[in-house]
Design a protein around this motif. Structure first.
Motif, PDB file in Angstrom:
ATOM      1  N   PRO A   1      29.957   8.234  72.925  1.00 22.51           N
ATOM      2  CA  PRO A   1      31.365   7.984  72.571  1.00 22.51           C
ATOM      3  C   PRO A   1      32.246   8.018  73.811  1.00 22.51           C
ATOM      4  CG  PRO A   1      30.375   9.546  71.045  1.00 22.51           C
ATOM      5  CD  PRO A   1      29.384   9.371  72.153  1.00 22.51           C
ATOM      6  N   PHE A   2      33.166   7.077  73.899  1.00 27.93           N
ATOM      7  CA  PHE A   2      33.993   6.959  75.096  1.00 27.93           C
ATOM      8  C   PHE A   2      35.112   7.991  75.072  1.00 27.93           C
ATOM      9  CE2 PHE A   2      37.484   4.837  77.533  1.00 27.93           C
ATOM     10  CZ  PHE A   2      36.853   4.837  78.764  1.00 27.93           C
ATOM     11  N   ASP A   3      35.215   8.741  76.164  1.00 29.63           N
ATOM     12  CA  ASP A   3      36.255   9.764  76.312  1.00 29.63           C
ATOM     13  C   ASP A   3      37.216   9.307  77.409  1.00 29.63           C
ATOM     14  OD1 ASP A   3      37.875  11.958  76.674  1.00 29.63           O
ATOM     15  OD2 ASP A   3      36.242  13.380  77.050  1.00 29.63           O
ATOM     16  N   GLN A   4      38.378   8.818  76.996  1.00 33.16           N
ATOM     17  CA  GLN A   4      39.352   8.303  77.948  1.00 33.16           C
ATOM     18  C   GLN A   4      39.824   9.370  78.924  1.00 33.16           C
ATOM     19  OE1 GLN A   4      41.033   4.684  77.731  1.00 33.16           O
ATOM     20  NE2 GLN A   4      40.586   5.522  79.751  1.00 33.16           N
ATOM     21  N   ASN A   5      39.712  10.637  78.556  1.00 32.30           N
ATOM     22  CA  ASN A   5      40.185  11.722  79.410  1.00 32.30           C
ATOM     23  C   ASN A   5      39.142  12.177  80.423  1.00 32.30           C
ATOM     24  OD1 ASN A   5      42.761  11.935  78.114  1.00 32.30           O
ATOM     25  ND2 ASN A   5      41.739  12.965  76.394  1.00 32.30           N
ATOM     26  N   ASP A   6      37.945  11.623  80.358  1.00 29.37           N
ATOM     27  CA  ASP A   6      36.877  11.966  81.283  1.00 29.37           C
ATOM     28  C   ASP A   6      36.915  10.968  82.440  1.00 29.37           C
ATOM     29  OD1 ASP A   6      34.488  12.304  82.679  1.00 29.37           O
ATOM     30  OD2 ASP A   6      33.301  12.679  80.869  1.00 29.37           O
TER      31      ASP A   6
ATOM     32  N   GLY B   1      35.673   5.907  85.234  1.00 25.90           N
ATOM     33  CA  GLY B   1      35.195   5.245  86.434  1.00 25.90           C
ATOM     34  C   GLY B   1      34.031   4.323  86.155  1.00 25.90           C
ATOM     35  N   TRP B   2      33.097   4.774  85.324  1.00 27.55           N
ATOM     36  CA  TRP B   2      31.963   3.928  84.961  1.00 27.55           C
ATOM     37  C   TRP B   2      32.405   2.733  84.113  1.00 27.55           C
ATOM     38  CZ3 TRP B   2      26.940   3.596  86.440  1.00 27.55           C
ATOM     39  CH2 TRP B   2      26.476   4.598  87.286  1.00 27.55           C
ATOM     40  N   ALA B   3      33.448   2.914  83.313  1.00 26.37           N
ATOM     41  CA  ALA B   3      33.977   1.768  82.562  1.00 26.37           C
ATOM     42  C   ALA B   3      34.497   0.695  83.514  1.00 26.37           C
ATOM     43  CB  ALA B   3      35.090   2.232  81.615  1.00 26.37           C
TER      44      ALA B   3
ATOM     45  N   GLN C   1      45.414   2.896  81.404  1.00 27.74           N
ATOM     46  CA  GLN C   1      46.740   2.539  81.882  1.00 27.74           C
ATOM     47  C   GLN C   1      47.364   1.381  81.118  1.00 27.74           C
ATOM     48  OE1 GLN C   1      47.945   4.597  84.211  1.00 27.74           O
ATOM     49  NE2 GLN C   1      45.967   5.633  84.138  1.00 27.74           N
ATOM     50  N   GLY C   2      46.613   0.810  80.195  1.00 26.93           N
ATOM     51  CA  GLY C   2      47.159  -0.295  79.421  1.00 26.93           C
ATOM     52  C   GLY C   2      46.161  -1.431  79.298  1.00 26.93           C
ATOM     53  N   ALA C   3      46.387  -2.284  78.327  1.00 24.64           N
ATOM     54  CA  ALA C   3      45.469  -3.386  78.052  1.00 24.64           C
ATOM     55  C   ALA C   3      45.757  -4.583  78.946  1.00 24.64           C
ATOM     56  CB  ALA C   3      45.572  -3.802  76.583  1.00 24.64           C
TER      57      ALA C   3
END
Length: 447
Positions: free
Chosen positions: A142-147, A152-154, A346-348
């Protein structure tokens, strides 16, 4: 590229990126540049909070969208310009677009927006639509935006997928995701790709100092790469972003070391250059070794402490040990490539400039896919052919840009002396960068 955790070692991607420009209410606006995190290239991106992409390219007529493309020298490049600079556009004139071939990209964690971002990237630059086939052998984390590590890997996934596609726009894209960036998990994901022969070429935009990887895992990795080579799979890996240095195994400093998996003799290691080309037309001017001290970044290169000199390097260097990189590609930060990334937090639909040898590995994978298409089959490991071409000066100059200036000394909290670029192969830029329209047809008929 490596941090140590109590549970084991962690491999970091070999890329760096900067917030660049986005279209805000129809105007081109610069975004703040990030800091480069100590001990690696994990980005801290400064982005205008309400920036968003609101425009699209209209056909493939050389349309330029961003101001950084028209500076002198160019401060960034889109797919049209990179394809022109390295001669990929000429291959397209002969119908080479990667159709019928599969590029495998190994990364960690995930980017939940990767299909959307690729679609937006394609619309922005007039590229054909493509589907990202996401394969998570251990289950999708599961993707954790706060990690910050996951984010960085995304970004790495964004760069790898969009730029492999930019070079071979009709190739199938298999994105194989490890559940984490621990070495064992990365190896398990790669093993799945090899065991199932998912694709013709595998791109690996990550690494760590050879001395820091568990010896048992190193041996298992080497056996797996041998297996891949026997199946005719081409293996590529980024050579690193701290020049002649790598992070120490405890992540507190840097030392002179080469990066695995790039140093494995079954792998084609991709180093970095700074490309000087026209930001509008892509016309090639020159290149030098990638070294940007302001970002504590330079093209990875050096000598293995594990692997003896492979036969294909006997006439290129005299260390008696495996040396990297084998080849190079544009890796500049100022002069990097543009990509659409919506999972930065930071936004789409923001457009970022990416740098690092991470940009080179997927693009070389695209070139291999073009050679596979021309061959109607897998070209397999390409190192023998690449080095054989360098034995004749005339042939070498016909298929490579020989990069002869600069060095890859690491300039950070410590200075690690690097290697100077010279004529022919060197530990700063390898054999150089491709003249794709001439090199790819030779790769297609070699072996």
């Amino acid at each position: 590229m490596l941090t140590r955790r109590r549970a084991g070692r962690t491999t970091r991607f070999a890329g760096t990126l900067t917030g660049l420009t986005a279209l805000v209410a129809g105007a081109i606006v610069p975004l703040a540049a990030p800091a480069v995190a100590a001990g690696g290239m994990t980005p801290a991106i400064g982005v205008h909070p309400d920036a968003k992409v609101v425009g699209q390219a209209t056909g493939r007529d050389g349309t330029v969208l961003f101001g950084c493309q028209v500076t002198t020298p160019a401060g960034c490049y889109g797919p049209d310009q990179i394809r022109a600079a390295y001669g990929v556009d000429k291959l397209a004139n002969f119908g080479l677009d990667g159709r019928g071939r599969t590029i495998v990209i190994v990364d960690a964690f995930q980017s939940p927006t990767i299909q959307h971002d690729l679609d937006t990237f394609d619309a922005l630059w007039g590229l054909p639509d493509a589907t990202v086939n996401i394969i998570a052998p251990q289950g999708l984390t599961p993707f954790d935006q706060n990690d910050a590590n996951q984010t960085g890997w995304a970004g790495e996934i964004t760069l790898d997928v969009e730029w492999a596609h930019a070079i071979a726009p009709k190739a199938r894209l298999d994105l194989v995701l490890a559940k984490s960036n621990d070495d064992a998990d990365i190896l398990a994901a790669t093993r799945f790709a090899v065991d199932h022969s998912l694709g013709d070429v595998i791109s690996q935009s990550f690494g760590e100092a050879e001395q820091c990887m568990d010896p048992a895992l190193l041996k298992a990795q080497h056996r797996l790469f041998q297996q891949a080579t026997r199946k005719g799979i081409t293996l590529l890996a980024s050579a690193g972003d701290q020049g002649s240095a790598q992070p120490t195994c405890d992540g507190t400093s840097f030392f002179k070391a080469a990066s695995t998996p790039a140093t494995d003799p079954n792998v084609t290691a991709v180093g970095g250059t700074i490309l000087d080309a026209d930001g509008t037309t892509g016309a090639y001017h020159s290149e030098t070794t990638w070294n940007e001290p302001a970002f504590q970044a330079a093209g990875g290169g050096g000598y293995s402490v594990l692997y003896r000199e492979p036969a294909y390097q006997v006439f290129s260097q005299r260390s008696h040990m495996r040396a990297v990189p084998d080849v190079s590609y544009n890796a500049a930060i100022i002069g990097g490539v543009l990509a659409v990334w919506s999972s930065s937090g930071q936004g789409a639909d923001l457009v970022f400039r990416f740098g690092g040898t991470s940009a080179g590995s997927p693009q070389w994978a695209g070139l291999v896919a073009l050679a596979d298409q021309a061959r109607h089959g897998r070209v397999g490991m390409i190192n023998d052919t690449l080095y054989a071409l360098s034995l004749s000066r005339h042939t070498y100059n016909a298929v490579f840009h020989d990069v002869t200036t600069g060095d890859n000394t690491y300039h950070g909290d410590v200075t690690v002396p690097g290697f100077a670029a010279t004529r022919g192969w060197d530990a700063a830029t390898g054999l150089g960068t491709p003249k794709a329209d001439r090199l790819v047809p030779i790769l297609a008929i070699s072996r």
